[in-house]
Write a protein that holds these residues in place. Structure first.
Motif, short mmCIF file in Angstrom:
data_model
loop_
_atom_site.label_atom_id
_atom_site.label_comp_id
_atom_site.label_asym_id
_atom_site.label_seq_id
_atom_site.Cartn_x
_atom_site.Cartn_y
_atom_site.Cartn_z
N PHE A 28 11.97 -1.64 -11.03
CA PHE A 28 11.70 -2.38 -10.43
C PHE A 28 11.57 -4.16 -10.40
N SER A 29 12.57 -4.08 -11.89
CA SER A 29 13.11 -6.00 -11.86
C SER A 29 12.60 -7.15 -11.55
N SER A 30 13.37 -7.13 -9.95
CA SER A 30 12.95 -7.41 -8.75
C SER A 30 11.50 -7.83 -8.39
N TYR A 31 11.48 -6.91 -8.68
CA TYR A 31 9.63 -6.45 -7.29
C TYR A 31 9.14 -7.20 -8.38
N GLY A 32 8.02 -7.63 -6.58
CA GLY A 32 6.20 -7.96 -7.52
C GLY A 32 5.82 -6.78 -7.09
N MET A 33 4.94 -6.58 -8.77
CA MET A 33 4.43 -5.37 -8.85
C MET A 33 2.99 -5.87 -8.89
N GLY A 34 1.44 -4.67 -8.06
CA GLY A 34 0.39 -4.13 -8.37
C GLY A 34 0.05 -3.82 -8.00
N ALA A 39 -12.39 2.17 -3.30
CA ALA A 39 -13.86 2.55 -3.36
C ALA A 39 -14.42 4.07 -2.74
N PRO A 40 -15.07 4.33 -2.99
CA PRO A 40 -15.93 5.86 -2.27
C PRO A 40 -16.16 5.04 -0.83
N GLY A 41 -15.94 5.06 0.50
CA GLY A 41 -16.34 4.80 1.56
C GLY A 41 -15.84 3.38 2.30
N LYS A 42 -14.74 2.85 0.95
CA LYS A 42 -14.22 1.10 1.31
C LYS A 42 -13.03 1.03 1.70
N GLU A 43 -12.35 0.42 2.04
CA GLU A 43 -10.79 0.00 2.06
C GLU A 43 -10.33 -0.76 0.63
N ARG A 44 -9.49 -0.34 1.26
CA ARG A 44 -7.81 -0.63 0.17
C ARG A 44 -8.26 -1.81 -0.37
N GLU A 45 -8.31 -2.57 -1.30
CA GLU A 45 -7.96 -4.20 -1.65
C GLU A 45 -7.29 -4.61 -2.78
N PHE A 46 -6.93 -5.43 -2.67
CA PHE A 46 -5.47 -5.95 -3.63
C PHE A 46 -6.90 -6.42 -5.26
N VAL A 47 -6.21 -6.08 -5.50
CA VAL A 47 -6.92 -6.23 -7.49
C VAL A 47 -5.96 -7.10 -8.15
N ALA A 48 -4.85 -6.84 -8.21
CA ALA A 48 -3.89 -8.54 -8.89
C ALA A 48 -2.14 -7.86 -8.84
N VAL A 49 -1.74 -8.73 -9.12
CA VAL A 49 -0.20 -8.88 -9.07
C VAL A 49 0.68 -9.96 -9.93
N ALA A 95 1.44 -0.21 -7.25
CA ALA A 95 2.18 -0.89 -5.95
C ALA A 95 3.74 -1.17 -6.47
N ALA A 96 4.78 -1.88 -5.46
CA ALA A 96 5.68 -2.51 -6.12
C ALA A 96 5.89 -3.81 -4.18
N GLY A 97 6.02 -3.81 -4.62
CA GLY A 97 6.97 -4.82 -2.77
C GLY A 97 8.48 -6.69 -3.42
N ARG A 98 8.42 -7.12 -2.34
CA ARG A 98 9.58 -8.06 -2.61
C ARG A 98 9.35 -8.83 -3.02
N THR A 99 7.87 -8.79 -2.66
CA THR A 99 7.24 -11.24 -3.32
C THR A 99 5.97 -10.35 -3.89
N ILE A 100 5.85 -11.09 -4.66
CA ILE A 100 3.96 -11.48 -4.61
C ILE A 100 2.57 -12.02 -3.18
N ASP A 101 3.47 -12.14 -2.44
CA ASP A 101 3.16 -12.89 -1.72
C ASP A 101 2.68 -11.34 -0.59
N LYS A 102 4.56 -11.06 -0.23
CA LYS A 102 3.94 -9.70 0.02
C LYS A 102 3.27 -8.75 -0.44
N ARG A 105 -0.82 -9.48 0.98
CA ARG A 105 -1.10 -8.90 1.66
C ARG A 105 -1.01 -7.67 2.18
N GLY A 106 -0.52 -6.91 1.11
CA GLY A 106 -0.23 -5.05 1.26
C GLY A 106 0.66 -5.07 1.94
N GLU A 107 2.19 -5.76 2.32
CA GLU A 107 3.07 -5.30 3.03
C GLU A 107 3.96 -4.71 1.32
#
Length: 121
Positions: A28-34, A39-49, A95-102, A105-107
């Motif tokens: 995953f060296s070329s991927y953005g990782m985050g 939380a209980p009863g809430k939607e998943r949210e971004f923390v860090a990348v 999580a891992a995605g192609r770029t940190i921007d993605k 955004r949860g992509e």
């Protein structure tokens, strides 16, 4: 391809905890990782990348308290969490995605299975 998160647990407010994520099956060296959390009863949210080169971005709620890092040689990702608050209680996912921007955004291309962090007051 697998992302395995670990390090969760029960801590008191003000304590620290370090989460780890081990990647296997590909590099995953070329991927953005985050990190995300849900939380209980809430939607998943971004923390860090973090980008492959070390550029980082944090949610406002954790900025100054959490530090994300990665070791590309070992294919691992970490999240150092300091000054924990009860509102940090959640299941944390790597999580891992192609770029940190993605990733922001949860992509996300790959998700880990989650590790539970519980912060008592």
């Amino acid at each position: 391809v697998q992302l395995q998160a670990s390090g969760g647990g029960l801590v008191q407010a003000g304590d620290s905890l370090r989460l780890s994520c081990a990647a296997s099956g590909r590099t995953f060296s070329s991927y953005g990782m985050g990190w995300f959390r849900q939380a209980p009863g809430k939607e998943r949210e971004f923390v860090a990348v973090i980008s492959w080169s070390g550029t980082t971005y944090y949610a406002d709620s954790v900025k100054g308290r959490f530090t994300i890092s990665r070791d590309n040689a070992k294919n691992t990702l970490s999240l150092q969490m300091n000054s924990l608050k009860p509102e940090d209680t959640a299941v944390y996912y790597c999580a891992a995605g192609r770029t940190i921007d993605k990733v922001v955004r949860g992509e996300v291309n790959y998700w880990g299975q989650g590790t539970l962090v519980t912060v008592s007051s």
